[in-house]
Design a protein around this motif. Structure first.
Motif, PDB file in Angstrom:
ATOM      1  N   PHE A 112       0.762  -1.030   0.055  1.00 25.49           N
ATOM      2  CA  PHE A 112      -0.121  -0.057   0.093  1.00 25.49           C
ATOM      3  C   PHE A 112       0.768   1.118  -0.118  1.00 25.49           C
ATOM      4  O   PHE A 112       1.606   1.372   0.705  1.00 25.49           O
ATOM      5  CB  PHE A 112      -0.913   0.192   1.401  1.00 25.49           C
ATOM      6  CG  PHE A 112      -1.688   1.399   1.365  1.00 25.49           C
ATOM      7  CD1 PHE A 112      -2.833   1.333   0.585  1.00 25.49           C
ATOM      8  CD2 PHE A 112      -1.159   2.316   2.062  1.00 25.49           C
ATOM      9  CE1 PHE A 112      -3.679   2.584   0.725  1.00 25.49           C
ATOM     10  CE2 PHE A 112      -1.976   3.478   2.123  1.00 25.49           C
ATOM     11  CZ  PHE A 112      -3.255   3.372   1.450  1.00 25.49           C
ATOM     12  N   HIS A 113       0.481   2.394  -0.908  1.00 22.11           N
ATOM     13  CA  HIS A 113       1.149   3.686  -0.674  1.00 22.11           C
ATOM     14  C   HIS A 113      -0.079   4.511  -1.067  1.00 22.11           C
ATOM     15  O   HIS A 113      -0.926   4.333  -2.006  1.00 22.11           O
ATOM     16  CB  HIS A 113       2.200   3.754  -1.577  1.00 22.11           C
ATOM     17  CG  HIS A 113       2.843   5.247  -1.380  1.00 22.11           C
ATOM     18  ND1 HIS A 113       2.391   6.194  -1.917  1.00 22.11           N
ATOM     19  CD2 HIS A 113       3.909   5.488  -0.786  1.00 22.11           C
ATOM     20  CE1 HIS A 113       3.148   7.289  -1.655  1.00 22.11           C
ATOM     21  NE2 HIS A 113       3.894   6.936  -0.946  1.00 22.11           N
ATOM     22  N   GLU A 124     -10.664  -3.681  -6.852  1.00 24.65           N
ATOM     23  CA  GLU A 124      -9.195  -3.491  -7.410  1.00 24.65           C
ATOM     24  C   GLU A 124      -8.243  -3.001  -6.162  1.00 24.65           C
ATOM     25  O   GLU A 124      -6.956  -3.486  -6.467  1.00 24.65           O
ATOM     26  CB  GLU A 124      -9.123  -2.177  -8.263  1.00 24.65           C
ATOM     27  CG  GLU A 124     -10.088  -2.660  -9.840  1.00 24.65           C
ATOM     28  CD  GLU A 124      -9.122  -3.342 -10.645  1.00 24.65           C
ATOM     29  OE1 GLU A 124      -8.190  -3.001 -10.926  1.00 24.65           O
ATOM     30  OE2 GLU A 124      -9.444  -4.451 -10.844  1.00 24.65           O
ATOM     31  N   VAL A 125      -8.601  -2.494  -5.280  1.00 22.56           N
ATOM     32  CA  VAL A 125      -7.745  -2.054  -4.062  1.00 22.56           C
ATOM     33  C   VAL A 125      -7.409  -3.187  -3.609  1.00 22.56           C
ATOM     34  O   VAL A 125      -6.045  -3.405  -3.207  1.00 22.56           O
ATOM     35  CB  VAL A 125      -8.225  -1.103  -3.211  1.00 22.56           C
ATOM     36  CG1 VAL A 125      -7.598  -0.650  -2.005  1.00 22.56           C
ATOM     37  CG2 VAL A 125      -8.486   0.240  -3.835  1.00 22.56           C
ATOM     38  N   ALA A 126      -7.919  -4.389  -3.386  1.00 25.66           N
ATOM     39  CA  ALA A 126      -7.931  -5.460  -2.647  1.00 25.66           C
ATOM     40  C   ALA A 126      -6.986  -6.124  -3.397  1.00 25.66           C
ATOM     41  O   ALA A 126      -5.961  -6.873  -2.898  1.00 25.66           O
ATOM     42  CB  ALA A 126      -9.123  -6.392  -2.299  1.00 25.66           C
ATOM     43  N   ARG A 127      -7.243  -6.313  -4.766  1.00 23.83           N
ATOM     44  CA  ARG A 127      -6.428  -7.092  -5.459  1.00 23.83           C
ATOM     45  C   ARG A 127      -4.948  -6.458  -5.702  1.00 23.83           C
ATOM     46  O   ARG A 127      -4.096  -7.241  -5.659  1.00 23.83           O
ATOM     47  CB  ARG A 127      -7.110  -7.219  -6.963  1.00 23.83           C
ATOM     48  CG  ARG A 127      -6.525  -8.355  -7.932  1.00 23.83           C
ATOM     49  CD  ARG A 127      -7.597  -8.673  -9.053  1.00 23.83           C
ATOM     50  NE  ARG A 127      -7.621  -7.438  -9.956  1.00 23.83           N
ATOM     51  CZ  ARG A 127      -6.706  -7.045 -10.853  1.00 23.83           C
ATOM     52  NH1 ARG A 127      -5.907  -8.206 -11.145  1.00 23.83           N
ATOM     53  NH2 ARG A 127      -7.128  -6.142 -11.662  1.00 23.83           N
ATOM     54  N   GLU A 158      -3.281  -5.401  -2.421  1.00 21.20           N
ATOM     55  CA  GLU A 158      -3.273  -6.414  -1.325  1.00 21.20           C
ATOM     56  C   GLU A 158      -3.669  -6.006   0.086  1.00 21.20           C
ATOM     57  O   GLU A 158      -3.143  -6.372   1.223  1.00 21.20           O
ATOM     58  CB  GLU A 158      -1.889  -7.049  -1.195  1.00 21.20           C
ATOM     59  CG  GLU A 158      -1.758  -7.602  -2.664  1.00 21.20           C
ATOM     60  CD  GLU A 158      -0.171  -8.038  -2.877  1.00 21.20           C
ATOM     61  OE1 GLU A 158       0.523  -8.070  -1.837  1.00 21.20           O
ATOM     62  OE2 GLU A 158       0.177  -8.742  -3.954  1.00 21.20           O
ATOM     63  N   VAL A 159      -4.614  -4.887   0.222  1.00 19.49           N
ATOM     64  CA  VAL A 159      -5.112  -4.577   1.612  1.00 19.49           C
ATOM     65  C   VAL A 159      -6.305  -5.606   2.077  1.00 19.49           C
ATOM     66  O   VAL A 159      -6.757  -6.393   1.040  1.00 19.49           O
ATOM     67  CB  VAL A 159      -5.732  -3.069   1.635  1.00 19.49           C
ATOM     68  CG1 VAL A 159      -4.566  -2.076   0.989  1.00 19.49           C
ATOM     69  CG2 VAL A 159      -7.007  -2.939   0.664  1.00 19.49           C
ATOM     70  N   ILE A 160      -6.675  -5.500   3.229  1.00 17.43           N
ATOM     71  CA  ILE A 160      -7.713  -6.458   3.578  1.00 17.43           C
ATOM     72  C   ILE A 160      -9.044  -5.468   3.963  1.00 17.43           C
ATOM     73  O   ILE A 160      -8.985  -4.682   4.871  1.00 17.43           O
ATOM     74  CB  ILE A 160      -7.392  -6.981   5.127  1.00 17.43           C
ATOM     75  CG1 ILE A 160      -5.930  -7.924   4.908  1.00 17.43           C
ATOM     76  CG2 ILE A 160      -8.368  -8.019   5.119  1.00 17.43           C
ATOM     77  CD1 ILE A 160      -6.036  -9.002   3.828  1.00 17.43           C
TER      78      ILE A 160
END
Ligand code: FA5
Ligand code: MG
Length: 374
Positions: free
Chosen positions: A302-303, A364-367, A370-372
């Motif tokens: 994440f950034h 898309e953010v999760a993919r 890689e955030v939960i």
């Protein structure tokens, strides 16, 4: 290689953007690459074009037949041009992958127009004005957009004048003060504050007092010897340079309230402006906004800038603002909650439409980051 890169950005190839054109190591999303074709500063009757012409004319009138003008230099530049030749330290924030669009490890979408300076100096140019689109990964609000426009200029002096640095600084400041007077079309209050740029010393920023606020208009200074050397400028010559952002200036002069409007294809926007004139923008009806929140545990990948950009990529210009609402920590993990404000400049958005965009952003953010999701 250089030639091929130019082709990619300037030819029809970009029209049919296929993922395979962009190297896999690149952090440039197709939505940003498409912007390289827009060249708003070259469009007749566009506010950015109107300002560009006024600035060019003002400089030409002040120093007749001395300056060359460029407005269509390729946006993809080498890291040597953008950073090394300009003495930007290896660890300077502007070099980071999170702040800059990299095509590959040695080429970037230019982050400022100054990137062309040493190339033109090596070609023997002594005075020039450059206008173009520049690219930075950044936050989302009414005055930030990942693409904006700059006008840069350089003026080199011969050995006789160069011996007196005060004279060069006086010439730089008086040129810019006249420029401001011409653009604002009246006497405006100006102040000079010390600036800091890797490529100039001394450095200054010019601010203009406008509607009760001091507005940062430009950065400038005397080019450092190291930059002049990279440009193969004679040892006895010196020169000044400045760089000015067009959007902020246009927003105050034309009273344009939101930076996304510059990209609008809506005739209600475009019809309002004419070359040679600065006129006040008349807002057309403002469409309602709505917001959706998204909360997740951060990952290593994440950034914040990558998240903002992903939101722009999925939602395009329907997003007005993304704001961090809340942050908390538990068991070495960090959670962020962002509020995404949706509002189209041109029409009302339906609830279903916004839900669909929000779902896509979550996915898309999760993919990708890689955030939960929570
Ligand atoms: C530069 O980009 C330097 N290359 C300017 C320069 C040139 C200095 C030559 C000295 C000699 P800076 O990042 O501050 O500096 O940007 C220059 C101008 O661009 C700012 O004064 C501002 O008007 C505008 N600007 C910067 N960031 C943004 C942004 N995110 N959105 C809109 N305008 C911006
Ligand atoms: Mg600045």
């Amino acid at each position: 290689c250089q030639f091929l890169l130019h082709c990619c950005l300037s030819s029809e190839a970009v029209v049919n953007l296929s993922g395979s054109l962009i190297p896999s190591s690149s952090n440039i999303p197709p939505s940003i690459l498409e912007k390289t074709r827009e060249k708003l500063h070259l469009r007749p009757n566009h506010p950015l074009h109107i300002l560009k012409k006024m600035i060019e004319k003002s400089i030409e009138d002040m120093h007749p037949r001395e300056f060359s003008f460029y407005d269509d230099l390729p946006q993809l530049v080498s890291t040597t041009d953008c950073f090394d030749d300009l003495l930007v330290e290896w660890n300077h924030p502007s070099r980071r992958y999170t702040d800059t669009y990299y095509w590959d490890e040695s080429h970037v979408l230019r982050t400022h127009m100054t990137a062309h300076d040493t190339t033109l100096l090596r070609a023997g140019k002594k005075a020039f004005v450059l206008t173009g689109d520049v690219y930075r990964r950044d936050s989302i609000d009414k005055s930030h957009y990942p693409v904006f426009h700059q006008v840069d200029a350089v003026r080199i002096f011969d050995r006789n004048t160069s011996q007196n640095e005060h004279k060069l600084i006086a010439d730089l400041k008086s040129t810019l003060e006249s420029l401001a007077k011409n653009i604002f079309q009246r006497e405006v209050q100006i102040r000079w504050v010390d600036g800091e740029f890797p490529f100039t010393y001394p450095s200054f920023e010019m601010e203009v007092f406008w509607n009760g606020n001091w507005l940062e208009l430009l950065g400038c200074g005397l080019l450092k010897r190291g930059v002049l050397d990279a440009g193969q400028v004679d040892k006895n010559s010196k020169g000044w340079a400045f760089g000015l952002g067009l959007e902020r200036l246009a927003m105050v002069l034309f009273e344009i309230p939101d930076i996304r409007l510059f990209w609008s294809k809506d005739e209600r926007f475009l019809q309002q402006f004419r070359d040679g004139k600065i006129t006040k923008f008349k807002p057309y009806s403002k469409y309602p906004s709505c917001y959706k929140d998204i909360t997740f545990w951060l990952s290593e990948k994440f950034h914040e800038n990558a998240f903002y950009e992903l939101v722009r990529t999925v939602a395009g210009d329907t997003v007005e603002e993304v704001a961090l609402l809340d942050e908390f920590h538990r068991n070495n993990k960090t959670s962020h909650c962002y509020r995404i404000v949706y509002r189209s400049m041109d029409r009302s958005l339906t609830n279903d439409e916004v839900d669909e965009i929000q779902d896509k952003i979550r996915e898309e953010v999760a993919r990708r980051l890689e955030v939960i999701l929570r």
